[in-house]
Design a protein around this motif. Sequence first.
Motif, PDB file in Angstrom:
ATOM      1  N   LEU A  96       0.822  -1.202   0.000  1.00 22.52           N
ATOM      2  CA  LEU A  96       0.000   0.000   0.000  1.00 22.52           C
ATOM      3  C   LEU A  96       0.863   1.261   0.000  1.00 22.52           C
ATOM      4  O   LEU A  96       0.547   2.236  -0.693  1.00 22.52           O
ATOM      5  N   ILE A  97       1.949   1.251   0.756  1.00 21.54           N
ATOM      6  CA  ILE A  97       2.862   2.405   0.751  1.00 21.54           C
ATOM      7  C   ILE A  97       3.456   2.598  -0.640  1.00 21.54           C
ATOM      8  O   ILE A  97       3.538   3.719  -1.159  1.00 21.54           O
ATOM      9  N   TYR A  98       3.866   1.507  -1.233  1.00 20.64           N
ATOM     10  CA  TYR A  98       4.434   1.569  -2.577  1.00 20.64           C
ATOM     11  C   TYR A  98       3.437   2.171  -3.563  1.00 20.64           C
ATOM     12  O   TYR A  98       3.775   3.048  -4.362  1.00 20.64           O
ATOM     13  N   GLY A  99       2.183   1.712  -3.511  1.00 21.13           N
ATOM     14  CA  GLY A  99       1.183   2.211  -4.442  1.00 21.13           C
ATOM     15  C   GLY A  99       0.776   3.643  -4.175  1.00 21.13           C
ATOM     16  O   GLY A  99       0.638   4.449  -5.106  1.00 21.13           O
ATOM     17  N   VAL A 100       0.596   3.999  -2.895  1.00 19.67           N
ATOM     18  CA  VAL A 100       0.145   5.349  -2.545  1.00 19.67           C
ATOM     19  C   VAL A 100       1.168   6.396  -2.950  1.00 19.67           C
ATOM     20  O   VAL A 100       0.807   7.516  -3.351  1.00 19.67           O
ATOM     21  N   VAL A 101       2.456   6.059  -2.897  1.00 25.77           N
ATOM     22  CA  VAL A 101       3.496   7.020  -3.250  1.00 25.77           C
ATOM     23  C   VAL A 101       3.786   6.995  -4.747  1.00 25.77           C
ATOM     24  O   VAL A 101       3.862   8.045  -5.398  1.00 25.77           O
ATOM     25  N   SER A 102       3.952   5.817  -5.316  1.00 25.80           N
ATOM     26  CA  SER A 102       4.428   5.731  -6.700  1.00 25.80           C
ATOM     27  C   SER A 102       3.371   6.151  -7.717  1.00 25.80           C
ATOM     28  O   SER A 102       3.694   6.817  -8.705  1.00 25.80           O
ATOM     29  N   VAL A 103       2.112   5.795  -7.504  1.00 23.75           N
ATOM     30  CA  VAL A 103       1.086   6.080  -8.510  1.00 23.75           C
ATOM     31  C   VAL A 103       0.851   7.585  -8.681  1.00 23.75           C
ATOM     32  O   VAL A 103       0.910   8.088  -9.816  1.00 23.75           O
ATOM     33  N   LEU A 182      12.899   1.246  -4.672  1.00 24.15           N
ATOM     34  CA  LEU A 182      11.905   0.648  -5.565  1.00 24.15           C
ATOM     35  C   LEU A 182      10.918   1.691  -6.080  1.00 24.15           C
ATOM     36  O   LEU A 182      10.535   1.677  -7.255  1.00 24.15           O
ATOM     37  N   ILE A 183      10.495   2.596  -5.202  1.00 27.39           N
ATOM     38  CA  ILE A 183       9.556   3.644  -5.618  1.00 27.39           C
ATOM     39  C   ILE A 183      10.224   4.559  -6.636  1.00 27.39           C
ATOM     40  O   ILE A 183       9.617   4.935  -7.653  1.00 27.39           O
ATOM     41  N   PHE A 184      11.478   4.903  -6.386  1.00 24.63           N
ATOM     42  CA  PHE A 184      12.209   5.764  -7.321  1.00 24.63           C
ATOM     43  C   PHE A 184      12.348   5.079  -8.679  1.00 24.63           C
ATOM     44  O   PHE A 184      12.202   5.709  -9.728  1.00 24.63           O
ATOM     45  N   MET A 185      12.603   3.793  -8.672  1.00 20.04           N
ATOM     46  CA  MET A 185      12.737   3.052  -9.917  1.00 20.04           C
ATOM     47  C   MET A 185      11.410   2.957 -10.665  1.00 20.04           C
ATOM     48  O   MET A 185      11.380   2.927 -11.896  1.00 20.04           O
ATOM     49  N   SER A 186      10.292   2.928  -9.935  1.00 14.15           N
ATOM     50  CA  SER A 186       8.987   2.805 -10.591  1.00 14.15           C
ATOM     51  C   SER A 186       8.667   4.019 -11.450  1.00 14.15           C
ATOM     52  O   SER A 186       7.865   3.925 -12.400  1.00 14.15           O
ATOM     53  N   LEU A 187       9.270   5.168 -11.139  1.00 12.89           N
ATOM     54  CA  LEU A 187       9.034   6.365 -11.938  1.00 12.89           C
ATOM     55  C   LEU A 187       9.622   6.238 -13.332  1.00 12.89           C
ATOM     56  O   LEU A 187       9.280   7.012 -14.234  1.00 12.89           O
ATOM     57  N   TRP A 188      10.501   5.260 -13.524  1.00 10.85           N
ATOM     58  CA  TRP A 188      11.152   5.042 -14.806  1.00 10.85           C
ATOM     59  C   TRP A 188      10.145   4.671 -15.892  1.00 10.85           C
ATOM     60  O   TRP A 188      10.344   4.975 -17.074  1.00 10.85           O
ATOM     61  N   SER A 189       9.047   4.049 -15.515  1.00 14.44           N
ATOM     62  CA  SER A 189       8.094   3.522 -16.499  1.00 14.44           C
ATOM     63  C   SER A 189       6.846   4.390 -16.600  1.00 14.44           C
ATOM     64  O   SER A 189       5.732   3.880 -16.636  1.00 14.44           O
ATOM     65  N   PHE A 237      -8.464   6.987 -16.097  1.00 15.14           N
ATOM     66  CA  PHE A 237      -7.953   5.751 -16.702  1.00 15.14           C
ATOM     67  C   PHE A 237      -6.546   5.441 -16.213  1.00 15.14           C
ATOM     68  O   PHE A 237      -6.246   4.304 -15.807  1.00 15.14           O
ATOM     69  N   ASN A 238      -5.663   6.439 -16.236  1.00 13.97           N
ATOM     70  CA  ASN A 238      -4.283   6.213 -15.791  1.00 13.97           C
ATOM     71  C   ASN A 238      -4.213   5.851 -14.310  1.00 13.97           C
ATOM     72  O   ASN A 238      -3.368   5.049 -13.901  1.00 13.97           O
ATOM     73  N   LEU A 239      -5.104   6.439 -13.515  1.00 15.98           N
ATOM     74  CA  LEU A 239      -5.113   6.149 -12.083  1.00 15.98           C
ATOM     75  C   LEU A 239      -5.495   4.698 -11.831  1.00 15.98           C
ATOM     76  O   LEU A 239      -4.846   3.993 -11.039  1.00 15.98           O
ATOM     77  N   ILE A 240      -6.537   4.229 -12.491  1.00 15.34           N
ATOM     78  CA  ILE A 240      -6.975   2.847 -12.291  1.00 15.34           C
ATOM     79  C   ILE A 240      -5.909   1.871 -12.766  1.00 15.34           C
ATOM     80  O   ILE A 240      -5.591   0.889 -12.084  1.00 15.34           O
ATOM     81  N   MET A 241      -5.323   2.131 -13.924  1.00 13.62           N
ATOM     82  CA  MET A 241      -4.272   1.247 -14.426  1.00 13.62           C
ATOM     83  C   MET A 241      -3.047   1.279 -13.516  1.00 13.62           C
ATOM     84  O   MET A 241      -2.374   0.254 -13.317  1.00 13.62           O
ATOM     85  N   GLY A 242      -2.746   2.442 -12.954  1.00 15.72           N
ATOM     86  CA  GLY A 242      -1.620   2.537 -12.033  1.00 15.72           C
ATOM     87  C   GLY A 242      -1.851   1.761 -10.747  1.00 15.72           C
ATOM     88  O   GLY A 242      -0.940   1.112 -10.224  1.00 15.72           O
ATOM     89  N   ILE A 243      -3.086   1.816 -10.224  1.00 11.62           N
ATOM     90  CA  ILE A 243      -3.413   1.053  -9.016  1.00 11.62           C
ATOM     91  C   ILE A 243      -3.257  -0.435  -9.276  1.00 11.62           C
ATOM     92  O   ILE A 243      -2.657  -1.173  -8.474  1.00 11.62           O
ATOM     93  N   ILE A 244      -3.782  -0.898 -10.394  1.00  7.58           N
ATOM     94  CA  ILE A 244      -3.701  -2.326 -10.718  1.00  7.58           C
ATOM     95  C   ILE A 244      -2.253  -2.774 -10.870  1.00  7.58           C
ATOM     96  O   ILE A 244      -1.837  -3.800 -10.325  1.00  7.58           O
ATOM     97  N   SER A 264      11.382  -5.518   4.144  1.00  7.86           N
ATOM     98  CA  SER A 264      11.045  -4.106   3.924  1.00  7.86           C
ATOM     99  C   SER A 264      10.541  -3.849   2.516  1.00  7.86           C
ATOM    100  O   SER A 264       9.919  -2.811   2.265  1.00  7.86           O
ATOM    101  N   THR A 265      10.797  -4.753   1.579  1.00 10.53           N
ATOM    102  CA  THR A 265      10.289  -4.615   0.207  1.00 10.53           C
ATOM    103  C   THR A 265       9.459  -5.837  -0.190  1.00 10.53           C
ATOM    104  O   THR A 265       9.343  -6.161  -1.375  1.00 10.53           O
ATOM    105  N   LEU A 266       8.863  -6.505   0.784  1.00 10.09           N
ATOM    106  CA  LEU A 266       8.096  -7.721   0.521  1.00 10.09           C
ATOM    107  C   LEU A 266       6.700  -7.339   0.038  1.00 10.09           C
ATOM    108  O   LEU A 266       5.734  -7.297   0.800  1.00 10.09           O
ATOM    109  N   LEU A 267       6.576  -7.073  -1.251  1.00 12.38           N
ATOM    110  CA  LEU A 267       5.283  -6.775  -1.826  1.00 12.38           C
ATOM    111  C   LEU A 267       4.435  -8.039  -1.889  1.00 12.38           C
ATOM    112  O   LEU A 267       4.955  -9.154  -1.814  1.00 12.38           O
TER     113      LEU A 267
END
Length: 319
Positions: A96-103, A182-189, A237-244, A264-267
């Motif tokens: 949830l932390i990963y999604g709330v920050v990265s999306v 991991l969150i910083f890397m997610s911004l790559w895509s 649309f982008n928000l829903i796809m990002g959450i998924i 600490s990174t166990l998604l």
Amino acid sequence: MTQQRVAVRPVAEQQTIGRPPRRRLTMTRRQALWCYVFIAPAVLGLLLFSLGPMIASLGLSFTSYDMLTSPVWTGTENYSALFADPIFRKSLSVTLIYGVVSVPVTLVLALMLAILLNAKLPGLKFFRSAYYLPSVISGVAVAMVWKWMFNGEYGLINAALARIGIQGPAWLTDERWALRALIFMSLWSFGGAMLIYLAGLQGVPKELYEAARVDGASTFRQHLHVTVPMLSTVTLFNLIMGIISSLQVFAEPFVLTQGGPNNSTLLLSVYLYQNAFEYLKMGYASAIAWVAFAIIMVLTLLVFRSTPMWVHTEAEDDR
């Protein structure tokens, strides 16, 4: 009185009235047959590789199954054990932390770059392709590149920080920094969301920006009061796809950290994989999968329920 003559048609001719020609009927059937032929691979693929495994995993989530013996029906024990599992709760909070920050950060970054790439600049096609390219590269390949960049001893990021006198952390082995990496890397895509925003910008009427300029609005206010409302459906649309995607990301955290250090990174996706293919607890892993599915459905429904407050549609303009 004059007698009116009524023409009587032959019986064979009367039977053909109202019927479509046989040739046309044959052509319609042939077209329908070819339609079924062409959609058959997609339908079979959906049934065999999507719906079939989903139904099987739903059944396995109520069993104890280690892939070595036959499944044993246990009812809701997997789900009861799941919510009593501290590692699962840890994994859920990390996800949830990963999604709330990265999306949200990804959406903001994608929108800003889409606005820049919508302007008339030299080399525009090159920059559009360059920013979109990371979205089509394999996740494992991207993770390997970032694993080298995040290396605490000879990584590119720490080397760049050392040039300005900053000692970089051990990104992937420090519990405080691993999830941030991991969150910083997610911004790559962000390229996929950026491309969809860019397509949406093409449909925003130029007259709205001209009217805003006449009213004295700055560039920032033009985008705030024109661009953002007009692209609200695209944002939805982008928000829903990002959450998924954020709740299903697997390749990058598995390659970089495998859930460590100290979970600490166990998604959820990584924890699911560990239970299914390392601990051979397929029933338990199936329960994790369906809980993740339920969370995605609830979040998606909440987003849809919130749309009247922030999504701008043409129907509202007509009223």
